[in-house]
Design an enzyme around this catalytic site. Structure first.
Site, PDB file in Angstrom:
ATOM      1  N   SER A 198       0.845  -1.202   0.000  1.00  0.00           N
ATOM      2  CA  SER A 198       0.000   0.000   0.000  1.00  0.00           C
ATOM      3  C   SER A 198       0.876   1.245   0.000  1.00  0.00           C
ATOM      4  O   SER A 198       1.762   1.394   0.849  1.00  0.00           O
ATOM      5  CB  SER A 198      -0.886   0.014   1.253  1.00  0.00           C
ATOM      6  N   HIS A 224      -1.029  -1.854  -3.908  1.00  0.00           N
ATOM      7  CA  HIS A 224      -2.353  -1.629  -3.302  1.00  0.00           C
ATOM      8  C   HIS A 224      -2.618  -0.123  -3.259  1.00  0.00           C
ATOM      9  O   HIS A 224      -1.847   0.645  -2.680  1.00  0.00           O
ATOM     10  CB  HIS A 224      -2.346  -2.232  -1.898  1.00  0.00           C
ATOM     11  N   HIS A 263      -8.316  -0.308  -3.876  1.00  0.00           N
ATOM     12  CA  HIS A 263      -9.200  -0.496  -2.721  1.00  0.00           C
ATOM     13  C   HIS A 263     -10.032   0.768  -2.549  1.00  0.00           C
ATOM     14  O   HIS A 263      -9.526   1.798  -2.090  1.00  0.00           O
ATOM     15  CB  HIS A 263      -8.312  -0.775  -1.489  1.00  0.00           C
ATOM     16  N   MET A 287     -10.527  -6.285   6.584  1.00  0.00           N
ATOM     17  CA  MET A 287      -9.832  -5.146   7.206  1.00  0.00           C
ATOM     18  C   MET A 287      -9.408  -5.530   8.627  1.00  0.00           C
ATOM     19  O   MET A 287     -10.242  -5.919   9.451  1.00  0.00           O
ATOM     20  CB  MET A 287     -10.752  -3.920   7.277  1.00  0.00           C
ATOM     21  N   ASP A 292      -5.088   2.813  -2.161  1.00  0.00           N
ATOM     22  CA  ASP A 292      -6.158   3.121  -1.210  1.00  0.00           C
ATOM     23  C   ASP A 292      -6.853   4.423  -1.575  1.00  0.00           C
ATOM     24  O   ASP A 292      -6.286   5.508  -1.402  1.00  0.00           O
ATOM     25  CB  ASP A 292      -5.568   3.257   0.199  1.00  0.00           C
ATOM     26  N   ASP A 331      -5.790  -6.552   5.319  1.00  0.00           N
ATOM     27  CA  ASP A 331      -5.284  -5.191   5.132  1.00  0.00           C
ATOM     28  C   ASP A 331      -5.310  -4.422   6.451  1.00  0.00           C
ATOM     29  O   ASP A 331      -6.381  -4.199   7.032  1.00  0.00           O
ATOM     30  CB  ASP A 331      -6.184  -4.496   4.101  1.00  0.00           C
ATOM     31  N   MET A 376     -12.428   2.925  -0.710  1.00  0.00           N
ATOM     32  CA  MET A 376     -13.104   3.210   0.564  1.00  0.00           C
ATOM     33  C   MET A 376     -13.953   4.450   0.321  1.00  0.00           C
ATOM     34  O   MET A 376     -13.656   5.549   0.808  1.00  0.00           O
ATOM     35  CB  MET A 376     -12.059   3.432   1.667  1.00  0.00           C
ATOM     36  N   MET A 432      -9.786   7.056  -0.810  1.00  0.00           N
ATOM     37  CA  MET A 432     -10.663   7.480   0.298  1.00  0.00           C
ATOM     38  C   MET A 432     -11.350   8.784  -0.070  1.00  0.00           C
ATOM     39  O   MET A 432     -10.708   9.687  -0.619  1.00  0.00           O
ATOM     40  CB  MET A 432      -9.827   7.715   1.558  1.00  0.00           C
TER      41      MET A 432
HETATM   42  C1  DX5 Z   1      -6.331   1.547   5.626  1.00  0.00           C
HETATM   43  C2  DX5 Z   1      -5.852   1.129   4.258  1.00  0.00           C
HETATM   44  C3  DX5 Z   1      -4.669   0.221   4.303  1.00  0.00           C
HETATM   45  C4  DX5 Z   1      -3.456   0.848   4.904  1.00  0.00           C
HETATM   46  C5  DX5 Z   1      -2.446  -0.194   5.221  1.00  0.00           C
HETATM   47  O1  DX5 Z   1      -7.478   2.290   5.518  1.00  0.00           O
HETATM   48  O2  DX5 Z   1      -6.867   0.470   3.554  1.00  0.00           O
HETATM   49  O3  DX5 Z   1      -4.383  -0.307   3.016  1.00  0.00           O
HETATM   50  O4  DX5 Z   1      -2.868   1.775   4.056  1.00  0.00           O
HETATM   51  O5  DX5 Z   1      -1.420   0.463   5.878  1.00  0.00           O
HETATM   52  P1  DX5 Z   1      -0.672  -0.125   7.144  1.00  0.00           P
HETATM   53  O6  DX5 Z   1       0.035  -1.380   6.656  1.00  0.00           O
HETATM   54  O7  DX5 Z   1       0.229   0.970   7.527  1.00  0.00           O
HETATM   55  O8  DX5 Z   1      -1.730  -0.463   8.163  1.00  0.00           O
HETATM   56 ZN    ZN Z   2      -6.290  -0.733   1.742  1.00  0.00          ZN
END
Ligand code: DX5
Ligand code: ZN
Length: 214
Positions: free
Chosen positions: A6, A30, A63, A134, A32, A172, A65, A34
């Site tokens: 990520s 990965h 991913h 998660m 992310d 994750d 969110m 948001m």
């Molecule tokens: C959290 C994300 C994860 C996160 C993982 O909301 O979906 O992918 O970036 O990061 P670490 O490994 O630092 O928890």
């Molecule tokens: Zn993620």
């Protein structure tokens, strides 16, 4: 088992240099996304993914969110995602969104938050390519692993074997050399963010994770 790195906690000012430190050692990246609504934080959108796509042959594991993921599936396909995972909690008809993602010949994943029971996914499991558990509350990198995720990946592994399903089991949040040993027998893909991208030597930490899973 593979590692999906990520980039959420990477230093974006030097993103290419930072990615080059470990890109040759991984298969999955990965991404992310948001929106500040489904989760309190805002990260990045399709434009960044599109730019990264130009210089990368990695499998882009996006991913989402976000609320209303169906509105943005096409944008993330066009940006170059190979897999698109959305949240069960963000939609009313997950099967329709899986079909929408598949209509673009992209793999479809579904994710659940720590407070959602894994059993809610039972009817969807035959149709998905990936299930993302998660192990932190989504929204930020660098949080501590929640052990409630362990039983969920165990459940998914036994369902997969019992019913001969084909989905990948992914986890994750908070994955490092102390937490991966708790789950690696049950998963196919471990997402790790800050443990890799914030390390002084990302390659070394990646090697530690790969060693655990070998
Ligand atoms: C959290 C994300 C994860 C996160 C993982 O909301 O979906 O992918 O970036 O990061 P670490 O490994 O630092 O928890
Ligand atoms: Zn993620």
């Amino acid at each position: 088992m593979e590692i999906s790195v990520s980039i959420l906690s990477i230093d974006y000012a030097n993103i290419k240099t930072n990615l080059d430190k470990f890109s040759n050692d991984i298969k999955y990246l990965h991404l992310d996304v948001m929106d500040g609504r489904f989760v309190p934080n805002i990260s990045f959108g399709p434009a960044l993914i599109k730019s990264l796509r130009k210089n990368s042959h990695l499998i882009f594991d996006t991913h989402l969110m976000i609320c209303n993921p169906e509105k943005y599936v096409e944008d993330f396909v066009k940006a170059g995602s190979d897999m698109i995972t959305f949240h069960y909690e963000a939609v009313t008809n997950p099967k329709e969104i899986i079909e929408l993602i598949h209509s673009y010949h992209v793999k479809a994943g579904i994710s659940i938050n720590p407070n959602t029971s894994v059993e809610v996914l039972e009817d969807i499991l035959p149709y998905v390519d990936l299930v993302l558990i998660m192990s932190v509350h989504p929204g930020h990198g660098g949080q501590a692993f929640l052990s409630s995720a362990i039983d969920k990946v165990k459940y998914l592994k036994s369902k997969k074997e019992e019913k001969h399903y084909s989905y990948l089991i992914s986890i994750d949040g908070g994955i490092n050399d102390e937490t991966l040993p708790l789950v690696f027998p049950y998963i196919d893909l471990a997402v790790s963010g800050s443990y890799i991208v914030q390390a002084l030597d990302p390659q070394e930490n990646l090697k530690k994770l790969m060693h655990i899973s070998s």
